[in-house]
Design a protein around this motif. Structure first.
Motif, PDB file in Angstrom:
ATOM      1  N   ASP A   1       0.833  -1.211   0.000  1.00 45.93           N
ATOM      2  CA  ASP A   1       0.000   0.000   0.000  1.00 45.93           C
ATOM      3  C   ASP A   1       0.863   1.254   0.000  1.00 45.93           C
ATOM      4  O   ASP A   1       0.574   2.235  -0.686  1.00 45.93           O
ATOM      5  N   MET A   2       1.940   1.219   0.774  1.00 48.28           N
ATOM      6  CA  MET A   2       2.851   2.364   0.797  1.00 48.28           C
ATOM      7  C   MET A   2       3.554   2.509  -0.538  1.00 48.28           C
ATOM      8  O   MET A   2       3.785   3.634  -1.000  1.00 48.28           O
ATOM      9  N   LEU A   3       3.881   1.384  -1.180  1.00 47.31           N
ATOM     10  CA  LEU A   3       4.482   1.438  -2.512  1.00 47.31           C
ATOM     11  C   LEU A   3       3.535   2.107  -3.493  1.00 47.31           C
ATOM     12  O   LEU A   3       3.961   2.964  -4.277  1.00 47.31           O
ATOM     13  N   ASP A   4       2.259   1.752  -3.452  1.00 49.90           N
ATOM     14  CA  ASP A   4       1.280   2.409  -4.328  1.00 49.90           C
ATOM     15  C   ASP A   4       1.262   3.917  -4.092  1.00 49.90           C
ATOM     16  O   ASP A   4       1.236   4.710  -5.038  1.00 49.90           O
ATOM     17  N   PHE A   5       1.293   4.323  -2.822  1.00 48.07           N
ATOM     18  CA  PHE A   5       1.322   5.743  -2.492  1.00 48.07           C
ATOM     19  C   PHE A   5       2.578   6.409  -3.061  1.00 48.07           C
ATOM     20  O   PHE A   5       2.505   7.467  -3.697  1.00 48.07           O
ATOM     21  N   CYS A   6       3.731   5.785  -2.844  1.00 44.95           N
ATOM     22  CA  CYS A   6       4.992   6.357  -3.334  1.00 44.95           C
ATOM     23  C   CYS A   6       5.002   6.467  -4.858  1.00 44.95           C
ATOM     24  O   CYS A   6       5.491   7.463  -5.411  1.00 44.95           O
ATOM     25  N   LEU A   7       4.476   5.467  -5.529  1.00 43.41           N
ATOM     26  CA  LEU A   7       4.407   5.517  -6.996  1.00 43.41           C
ATOM     27  C   LEU A   7       3.454   6.614  -7.464  1.00 43.41           C
ATOM     28  O   LEU A   7       3.733   7.305  -8.449  1.00 43.41           O
ATOM     29  N   ASP A   8       2.340   6.782  -6.754  1.00 48.15           N
ATOM     30  CA  ASP A   8       1.414   7.869  -7.095  1.00 48.15           C
ATOM     31  C   ASP A   8       2.088   9.228  -6.902  1.00 48.15           C
ATOM     32  O   ASP A   8       1.947  10.126  -7.737  1.00 48.15           O
ATOM     33  N   ILE A   9       2.832   9.382  -5.821  1.00 45.91           N
ATOM     34  CA  ILE A   9       3.544  10.635  -5.583  1.00 45.91           C
ATOM     35  C   ILE A   9       4.601  10.849  -6.658  1.00 45.91           C
ATOM     36  O   ILE A   9       4.748  11.961  -7.190  1.00 45.91           O
ATOM     37  N   GLU A  10       5.322   9.809  -7.006  1.00 51.84           N
ATOM     38  CA  GLU A  10       6.337   9.917  -8.065  1.00 51.84           C
ATOM     39  C   GLU A  10       5.716  10.463  -9.353  1.00 51.84           C
ATOM     40  O   GLU A  10       6.312  11.309 -10.034  1.00 51.84           O
ATOM     41  N   SER A  11       4.506  10.022  -9.673  1.00 49.31           N
ATOM     42  CA  SER A  11       3.847  10.452 -10.920  1.00 49.31           C
ATOM     43  C   SER A  11       3.465  11.928 -10.897  1.00 49.31           C
ATOM     44  O   SER A  11       3.226  12.518 -11.955  1.00 49.31           O
ATOM     45  N   LEU A  12       3.417  12.527  -9.723  1.00 46.80           N
ATOM     46  CA  LEU A  12       3.055  13.943  -9.603  1.00 46.80           C
ATOM     47  C   LEU A  12       4.244  14.882  -9.779  1.00 46.80           C
ATOM     48  O   LEU A  12       4.066  16.092  -9.887  1.00 46.80           O
ATOM     49  N   TYR A  13       5.438  14.328  -9.785  1.00 48.57           N
ATOM     50  CA  TYR A  13       6.635  15.142  -9.981  1.00 48.57           C
ATOM     51  C   TYR A  13       6.907  15.328 -11.469  1.00 48.57           C
ATOM     52  O   TYR A  13       6.698  14.417 -12.262  1.00 48.57           O
ATOM     53  N   ASN A  14       7.368  16.509 -11.819  1.00 47.22           N
ATOM     54  CA  ASN A  14       7.754  16.798 -13.197  1.00 47.22           C
ATOM     55  C   ASN A  14       9.188  16.341 -13.441  1.00 47.22           C
ATOM     56  O   ASN A  14       9.980  16.206 -12.515  1.00 47.22           O
ATOM     57  N   ASP A  15       9.504  16.113 -14.694  1.00 51.51           N
ATOM     58  CA  ASP A  15      10.863  15.718 -15.071  1.00 51.51           C
ATOM     59  C   ASP A  15      11.694  16.983 -15.277  1.00 51.51           C
ATOM     60  O   ASP A  15      11.830  17.490 -16.379  1.00 51.51           O
TER      61      ASP A  15
END
Length: 131
Positions: free
Chosen positions: A69-83
């Motif tokens: 569940d924490m991995l899902d959260f971290c991946l969702d947060i990662e997707s919100l960051y710009n390159d």
């Protein structure tokens, strides 16, 4: 075994993240600490490092989350960051690692409640989303 809901990591990446989650603090922390460089790690390794830190600081227990569940959260947060060059997900991971250093090696966790530690680490992870 780690899993993620939206197949954001391959089975090989999940295995890497799980291995890093289970070994990073004991095997690599003492050799990296402030020399940690997020650009030296793969995406899966960075996710594993985050999970290792969240587990070592009891964030998973406090928030009653499974590592997946924490991995899902971290991946969702990662997707919100710009390159972008600096305010990227790599920077967020670096901030979490540096916060872990302050909490563990400098013993700041002795002055904070477990919910404060959880809030601090999650804020560190999320602080530049969307920049």
């Amino acid at each position: 075994m780690l899993s993620c809901k939206r197949s954001q990591l391959s089975s090989e990446e999940l295995a890497i993240a799980e291995k890093v989650m289970n070994t990073y603090i004991e095997e690599q922390w003492n050799s990296t600490k402030l020399q940690f460089n997020p650009w030296d790690y793969s995406r899966a390794e960075k996710q594993g490092i985050l999970l290792a830190i969240f587990r070592a600081t009891h964030v998973l227990t406090v928030l009653e989350l499974k590592p997946s569940d924490m991995l899902d959260f971290c991946l969702d947060i990662e997707s919100l960051y710009n390159d972008v060059p600096y305010h990227s997900f790599n920077h967020a991971v670096d901030v979490v690692v540096k916060l872990y250093y302050v909490l563990s090696d400098l013993q700041a966790s002795a002055y904070l409640a477990t919910y404060d530690i959880a809030s601090l680490l999650i804020a560190g992870l999320c602080h530049d989303c969307g920049h």
